[in-house]
Design a protein around this motif. Structure first.
Motif, PDB file in Angstrom:
ATOM      1  N   THR A  99       0.814  -1.084  -0.036  1.00  0.00           N
ATOM      2  CA  THR A  99       0.043  -0.020  -0.092  1.00  0.00           C
ATOM      3  C   THR A  99       0.858   1.318   0.092  1.00  0.00           C
ATOM      4  O   THR A  99       2.016   1.392   0.233  1.00  0.00           O
ATOM      5  CB  THR A  99      -0.947  -0.111   1.386  1.00  0.00           C
ATOM      6  OG1 THR A  99      -0.033   0.111   2.409  1.00  0.00           O
ATOM      7  CG2 THR A  99      -1.762  -1.199   1.459  1.00  0.00           C
ATOM      8  N   ALA A 100       0.155   2.483  -0.324  1.00  0.00           N
ATOM      9  CA  ALA A 100       1.207   3.662  -0.252  1.00  0.00           C
ATOM     10  C   ALA A 100       1.792   3.649   1.066  1.00  0.00           C
ATOM     11  O   ALA A 100       2.993   4.023   1.206  1.00  0.00           O
ATOM     12  CB  ALA A 100       0.021   5.084  -0.323  1.00  0.00           C
ATOM     13  N   LEU A 101       1.138   3.539   1.982  1.00  0.00           N
ATOM     14  CA  LEU A 101       1.924   3.681   3.341  1.00  0.00           C
ATOM     15  C   LEU A 101       3.018   2.535   3.617  1.00  0.00           C
ATOM     16  O   LEU A 101       4.264   2.971   4.189  1.00  0.00           O
ATOM     17  CB  LEU A 101       0.923   3.615   4.519  1.00  0.00           C
ATOM     18  CG  LEU A 101       1.414   3.626   6.045  1.00  0.00           C
ATOM     19  CD1 LEU A 101       1.972   5.215   6.151  1.00  0.00           C
ATOM     20  CD2 LEU A 101       0.434   3.335   7.271  1.00  0.00           C
ATOM     21  N   GLN A 102       2.726   1.404   3.140  1.00  0.00           N
ATOM     22  CA  GLN A 102       3.730   0.398   3.207  1.00  0.00           C
ATOM     23  C   GLN A 102       4.995   0.638   2.319  1.00  0.00           C
ATOM     24  O   GLN A 102       6.096   0.281   2.607  1.00  0.00           O
ATOM     25  CB  GLN A 102       3.282  -0.902   2.970  1.00  0.00           C
ATOM     26  CG  GLN A 102       2.233  -1.615   4.084  1.00  0.00           C
ATOM     27  CD  GLN A 102       1.516  -2.770   3.356  1.00  0.00           C
ATOM     28  OE1 GLN A 102       1.430  -3.033   2.264  1.00  0.00           O
ATOM     29  NE2 GLN A 102       0.741  -3.452   4.347  1.00  0.00           N
ATOM     30  N   ASN A 103       4.659   1.336   1.387  1.00  0.00           N
ATOM     31  CA  ASN A 103       5.658   1.890   0.505  1.00  0.00           C
ATOM     32  C   ASN A 103       6.814   2.880   1.151  1.00  0.00           C
ATOM     33  O   ASN A 103       7.952   2.878   0.988  1.00  0.00           O
ATOM     34  CB  ASN A 103       5.196   2.652  -0.838  1.00  0.00           C
ATOM     35  CG  ASN A 103       4.960   1.647  -1.921  1.00  0.00           C
ATOM     36  OD1 ASN A 103       5.958   1.491  -2.732  1.00  0.00           O
ATOM     37  ND2 ASN A 103       3.944   1.229  -2.371  1.00  0.00           N
TER      38      ASN A 103
END
Lengths: 246, 261
Positions: A99-103
């Motif tokens: 996800t964006a945050l995990q990126n």
């Protein structure tokens, strides 16, 4: 403009692709906090030069020093250097399985050993900064190009780098999305980040650059302030290039 | 950014049913429920000899599964190493891995089984089962290596560059960024290999390993009921294979989570 201790020092660098000389005895220094914009026709070696700064491109001759470390020395731990140098690509290159945050949190958690909670809090703060906090839990496939590039910028910032490199960050974007990415970059520049930007966005160069570098055929032909550059450029090839794109 | 779905067709194993391919999907149902119906009919209405046969087989099924799972685990590891070796910039590693693949692909599995079995027997005395697993893993490791190589190569170079530019070393890049994405491409052919391997374990019956086929042969040679026994053996193999292919297709669906928009 030439501070005593430049954070990037490129000395007499050459690079060959087969018989083609992609970089021809290029020298350039960038001071901490300075914003340098590199322009030039395609194939001029500007991306190669930028990519040489974090050794994504190995050089054949010369020497490059980043933050006091000689990255052309094989004893230098290049991964340590890269942790201090963020890079933004033309094609975003977000990790599609995250996800964006995990990126944003992957590298800080794995490389800086930041506790997950802290990394996530910092990640959300950066997503807010680039204006897409609400997309934190979305996978890149569901983001627009402009949103993806803003996440990519935030991903680099999450490592808290000293230098940010931009390799034509808006070239793959639809025109209506270019503004939102440039806004993020302008804000970053105002905060004092050291930036080296390869771009065709002359408006950005005029507004943000401390120095503009013009490259052609693997050589730096002209370096100057935006004002000098756009109003008073000396080299006929620079003039021709500017006439073509302005 | 858009990745093409690269289909690696190894051309072995049972076809994996997907909802897109309606023909195959129905074929799966027809085969599965057909086989199940025939099996049930034979056991219920002709318990002699069919019930007797089926009661004789569970030990063999267990051995077949043991050989399959052990061999799949080892060949996955061997395949990952081989696949990375095949794309390695280190010339020596690359040549070793490529030669291994080339040699294994050039020799029939049955011959390899015999060879490894007797070659091993010359130096060390290992249980038949272990020899069988080693031989199967050695062979399938090469096939898996090609699957891994293709899967890794299918991931955009920009992914590696992005990871490296953040400071990940090559190994971290492989395990955190490339392989998790490559799985999607790798899983269908790995599933195929898995099913092909299960079927190929029937070859180990020749090495005195008491697998499903071997148990059948033992029963047949005592009872002389060759046709009846091999009918049951074929049905059991078919049901197992079809169940596994279903399992693989379910896992494949699950791995597509990040594509959904």
């Amino acid at each position: 403009m030439n501070a005593p201790d430049p954070i990037i020092r490129i000395e007499n660098v050459s690079k060959f692709f087969g018989p083609l000389r992609a970089l021809n005895h290029v020298s350039l220094s960038v001071a901490a906090g300075e914003k340098v914009v590199i322009i030039g026709p395609s194939g001029s070696g500007k991306s190669t030069l930028l990519r040489a700064i974090n050794r994504l491109e190995e050089i054949d001759q010369g020497r490059i020093e980043v933050d006091g470390m000689d990255i052309t020395d094989s004893k230098t731990d290049i991964n340590q250097v890269r942790m201090e140098v963020g890079m933004v690509f033309q094609s975003f290159n977000l990790f599609p399985h995250k996800t964006a945050l995990q990126n944003l949190t992957l590298a800080p958690i794995k490389l800086r050993k930041t506790p997950r909670q802290e990394a996530e809090a910092n990640g959300r703060r950066l997503l807010r900064k680039v204006g897409i906090e609400e997309k934190a839990d979305v996978y890149p496939a569901r983001l627009s190009g402009g949103q993806q590039q803003r996440v990519a910028i935030a991903r680099s910032l999450a490592m808290n780098p000293k230098i940010m490199l931009f390799d034509e960050p808006t070239s793959a974007l639809d025109p209506e999305m270019i503004g939102e990415v440039l806004d993020v970059m302008v804000n970053l520049a105002r905060e004092g980040m050291t930036m080296v930007v390869v771009t065709h966005e002359m408006g950005f160069a005029r507004e943000v650059a401390d120095r503009v570098v013009f490259m052609d055929q693997g050589e730096i032909l002209e370096v100057g302030t935006p004002q000098h550059f756009f109003e008073n450029s000396q080299h006929p090839r620079t003039q021709r290039f500017l006439k073509q794109i302005l | 950014m858009e990745q093409q779905d690269i289909v690696i067709d190894v051309g072995e194993g049972a076809a994996i049913p997907s909802k897109k391919d309606f023909g195959l999907f129905s074929a799966w149902r027809i085969s599965f429920f057909g086989a199940l119906a025939i099996l049930a009919y034979l056991i219920v209405f002709k318990p002699k000899p069919y019930l007797t046969i089926i009661k004789f087989l569970p030990d063999g099924i267990l051995v077949t599964f043991q050989v399959t799972f052990a061999a799949i685990a080892f060949s996955l590891v061997l395949g990952l190493i081989t696949g990375m070796g095949r794309i390695s910039k280190n010339r020596v590693i690359n040549i070793v891995a490529s030669t291994y693949v080339e040699v294994v692909r050039g020799i029939p599995l049955l011959v390899q089984l015999f060879y490894i079995y007797y070659a091993l027997g010359r130096f060390v005395r290992v249980p038949d089962m272990v020899a069988a697993v080693i031989a199967m893993s050695f062979c399938y490791g090469a096939y898996m290596g090609e699957v891994f190589r293709a899967g890794i190569a299918s991931i955009d170079r920009g992914q590696t560059e992005a990871a490296r530019s953040l400071g990940f070393n090559p190994t971290q890049t492989m395990f955190y960024v490339v392989l998790p994405q490559a799985w999607r491409t790798i899983l269908p052919p790995v599933g195929n290999e898995f099913i092909a391997l299960l079927k190929d374990t029937s070859l180990v019956s020749i090495l005195a390993v008491a697998d499903l086929l071997r148990r059948g042969r033992e029963f047949a040679s005592e009872s002389f009921l060759y046709f009846e026994t091999y009918t049951m053996i074929a049905l059991v193999y078919l049901l197992i294979t079809l169940l596994l292919s279903k399992l693989v297709s379910i896992m494949e669906e699950k791995l597509k989570y990040y594509e959904r928009s």
